[in-house]
Design an enzyme around this catalytic site. Structure first.
Site, PDB file in Angstrom:
ATOM      1  N   GLU A  65       0.896  -1.149   0.000  1.00 18.71           N
ATOM      2  CA  GLU A  65       0.000   0.000   0.000  1.00 18.71           C
ATOM      3  C   GLU A  65       0.932   1.196   0.000  1.00 18.71           C
ATOM      4  O   GLU A  65       1.741   1.356   0.916  1.00 18.71           O
ATOM      5  CB  GLU A  65      -0.858  -0.081   1.264  1.00 18.71           C
ATOM      6  CG  GLU A  65      -2.073   0.788   1.236  1.00 18.71           C
ATOM      7  CD  GLU A  65      -1.961   1.791   2.349  1.00 18.71           C
ATOM      8  OE1 GLU A  65      -2.241   1.441   3.496  1.00 18.71           O
ATOM      9  OE2 GLU A  65      -1.555   2.926   2.049  1.00 18.71           O
TER      10      GLU A  65
ATOM     11  N   CYS B 126      -2.282   7.541   5.142  1.00 21.32           N
ATOM     12  CA  CYS B 126      -2.391   7.129   3.734  1.00 21.32           C
ATOM     13  C   CYS B 126      -3.623   7.747   3.102  1.00 21.32           C
ATOM     14  O   CYS B 126      -3.695   7.911   1.895  1.00 21.32           O
ATOM     15  CB  CYS B 126      -2.556   5.616   3.618  1.00 21.32           C
ATOM     16  SG  CYS B 126      -1.709   4.680   4.858  1.00 21.32           S
TER      17      CYS B 126
END
Lengths: 509, 509
Positions: B248, B285
């Site tokens: 990710e 994120c």
């Protein structure tokens, strides 16, 4: 080159009209059309999409015998095999229609809001699988129907909601063209955009490279050689946006003859094995290319019967002269490995026909030479004589990933089989008992896949209903109004027949 | 280097004892132990494995406040946030315990034999998911608990039945060490082999490279930078046996302010936005790094309120001085892009603290410069003023893959939202309405993932129960005797609580 011709497998001679060679312009146009068709196609209701798959099946059957004749000429495979393969192709499309209708593939999940939760409220979250986008499918030479234009990759990608661009195999362009026309008729009959299905063909690898490089292609299905699959994987990884390649590449499918079974019926196993080995000139991904057994009288009886059967085997037409050449080279390489003995060669073929070959070696020699574990595509197999269970286990542990492993076993072999099972599970996608790996059932519990290099992605299968998962990815929706949510995630859709995981508990439709 | 020290984020000064640097020898040893533990661990019954996950949760809570204090010192994050993160970590382990117990992850399928079928009988085929093997997990700097040693990757891999080797993040070695000890206590308390969980730590990237290169590692979980994720993916692809890397990596999380919502509450949205932007010094994120809206009074009100709030923002401790440096460079690069205007800068930070920054630009300028779409990790965001819906759609279509997209909308925006939805679905993993993307719920319907480069593999999620699928692969069993079949696939196991697809029909346990 702008034109090419189909070749009769049996004679190696060109036949039929000259065919247009698709190039970069056709690839770009096909991908643009596929991309443009994506949103409309993925928005089709389950019933509509299922009906489309069924219509493709009908249109393929409606082609009639000319399809079988074209495939016989281009592949050299016999009528009965190709009629069976057509049944498989049509059955596969119908199975995916059923899968689409049942809706489990959507993996619907609803976690209702918890406005009172402490310390923070939980939002409403809903999940569904969406199709990944346009998919490139590579037709396989060895299954001109079931793994080609309307084969498993195409059927599962269309079922998922992905437009498909097929790169037809140049070994059967007429067969592929007939099937492509049938699908195109189904697209039109169902009122779908033309870009839902397209078919490109040409003799050069550049066509496939261009297709996988196109930024609109979002996944690739391939069945073929290890070299081909790895080349496509490299292209896919080097893109600005890498994409998954589902390549089914090579496997020698170890067959383990366990001691009690061998003792009870070594001779019968030997004859049956050669039947599986030589079927379709050995041109199956699941061809039994490796026999593993522990030394003993049973193994002697097996080898003697297999040797006899192979000696009497007639040469068979191979799919292409190129495959025939590669087979001859593979056989030559294997026969030259130190410690390899040639047990039997069937009647010699010619430049379009291949004969069967059986080798044997010791566990020790096999362990010492990785090359003996490489696939020889065709009716070649090697018996590895292990001196004991420990050596058998070492041979197994040293194998590369495989599509299948087969156990011939009796009740008295069960404890040995149970000890071997964890090793086999790490090596293969399918473990079968008391049968032969050729013959891959199209059903829900099939895995036609396995660890690298059997495939490029062992998390999946290219045969059976689970294959649809390759072309899906999850999207989550948080606090969206009912009217904005995708229809199947709305409260009003509950009870539409598709299962849902609601707050972690699975509910049937 | 054989030793290194932990650093206090707030001061940049080393603290605590010298720590051992793990190297190639430790990697090889850990992978060997993980591999040796695999078969025993994957054979654990569902209840046993669930109990182990719950025991890890208990052991983490039992560490008490010293864990929170260590994490505060090493990350600079505040107590409340870290206590919340501990709750999330423990909750996640318990959720996976529940998932393991319910058994849906096994995806059991049974296609019973049809001995009478024509033209050929159908064999008995059964399918289950098995764990892929030892998994390497990379701790993330920005979630020292929930995405690190016992974070989502570890919890889902252990739930799947995979031994885990964690490469702890060098920014929080003391925190990671405390959690690793807790897991090790749980391993011992549950009588599992030591190799089920191991923890390696060191300041160099070589440690991670060695881990991903080890042939016994079968999958990788990573949360971090794009450069880091891509480097690990390249290593994984270059192995003799390539393996999946679930990385990710980067996302700027577009927030779309739809016209009616903007008209109704532009100012309120502006203030709320800055709350999300500056939370945790913007080190999420899912930080909202991109605001998209159509020109108008509502947008002016939003910008004015956001500008005011950012101007008043205090600098915050960043996770590491390296992250602080990268943030400053990213802000500098963005401010120098043609057509970018700096709307506001919060109070200036120093070498360990970062201040908030807000930029704006036009749709045209944004479309002309891809660099404006790159992630700046920290509290930086850019407002893109589009002149109309068509330009907004072009900006969306030009974006790279993202973790999230947010819609601020009123009922009167619904038809616009419905038009945008298909575009958003192709770009992101999660679409949310009237909230902020920071705050990722751990549940069943969560997708924390998305198209490249948000992640290296959009077919999955790193948060939520679906994350377990990353570490599983299917195996099919054909005609195996009941006693040789894995227990959950035997007839006698039907009714054990796990759902099964029997002959294509889903049955609850």
């Amino acid at each position: 080159m702008t034109e090419f011709r189909s070749v009769v497998a049996e004679t190696g001679q060109p036949h039929g009209e000259s065919l247009h060679v698709d190039g970069p312009a056709e690839v770009a146009q096909a991908c643009a059309k596929a991309d443009a068709a994506f949103d409309a196609y993925r928005a089709t209701a389950r019933e509509e999409r299922a009906g489309f798959l069924e219509r493709i099946a009908e249109e393929i059957l409606a082609i009639g015998d000319s399809l079988i004749e074209a495939a016989m000429a281009e592949s050299g495979l016999p009528r009965a095999r190709l009629e069976g393969e057509r049944g498989r192709t049509v059955g596969q499309l119908r199975m995916f229609a059923d899968v689409v209708r049942k809706g489990q593939w959507q993996q619907l999940r609803i976690d209702p809001a918890m406005p009172e939760r402490q310390p923070l409220p939980r939002p409403d979250l809903r999940l569904r699988m969406i199709p990944v986008g346009p998919v490139a499918v590579f037709g396989a030479s060895n299954f001109p129907l079931a793994f080609s234009t309307a084969g498993g990759d195409t059927a599962s990608a269309l079922a998922a909601g992905c437009p498909v661009v097929v790169k037809g195999h140049p070994a059967h362009p007429i067969t592929g063209g007939l099937v492509a026309q049938a699908i195109t008729r189904a697209v039109a009959a169902c009122g779908l955009p033309e870009g839902v299905f397209q078919h490109l063909v040409g003799p050069s690898n550049d066509l496939g490279s261009a297709l996988v490089s196109d930024p609109r292609i979002m996944a690739v299905g391939f069945t073929g050689s290890r070299g081909g699959g790895l080349a496509l994987s490299r292209i896919a990884q080097a893109r600005d946006v890498p994409i998954p390649v589902y390549a089914e590449m090579s496997s020698i499918n170890p067959v383990l003859l366990l001691p009690e079974a061998l003792k009870a019926r070594g001779e019968a196993l030997g004859s049956a094995f050669v039947g599986s080995l030589t079927m379709g000139a050995g041109q199956f991904c699941t061809n039994p290319g490796l026999i593993l057994a522990i030394e003993g009288e049973g193994l002697d009886a097996f080898v003697s019967a297999a040797t006899g059967s192979v000696s009497q085997a007639k040469p068979q037409t191979m799919l292409t002269a190129g495959i025939r050449d590669a087979y001859a080279k593979g056989v030559e390489a294997l026969s030259g490995c130190p410690g390899v003995e040639t047990l039997a060669r069937g009647e010699e073929g010619d430049r379009t026909h291949g004969g069967a070959v059986l080798f044997q070696t010791s566990g020790e020699a096999f362990l010492a030479n990785k090359a003996m574990g490489h696939e020889v595509f065709g009716a070649s197999s090697i018996v590895v004589r292990c001196k004991d269970e420990a050596e058998l286990a070492r041979v197994l542990a040293g194998l590369e990933g495989q599509l299948t492993a087969t156990l011939h076993m009796d009740a008295a072999d069960e404890s040995l089989a149970s000890r071997l099972l964890p090793v086999l599970e790490r090596k293969v996608g399918r473990i079968l008992a008391n049968g032969w790996p050729t013959g891959v059932e199209v059903c829900h519990a099939m895995v036609h896949g396995g660890p690298f290099p059997a495939t490029s992605d062992p998390r999946t299968t290219s045969v059976g209903s689970l294959a649809i998962d390759r072309f899906l990815r999850p999207v989550s929706y948080q606090n969206l109004a009912q009217d904005v949510l995708p229809e199947e995630l709305r409260d009003s859709a509950i009870g539409d027949g598709a299962p849902r995981l609601i707050d972690g508990t699975l509910k049937l439709g």
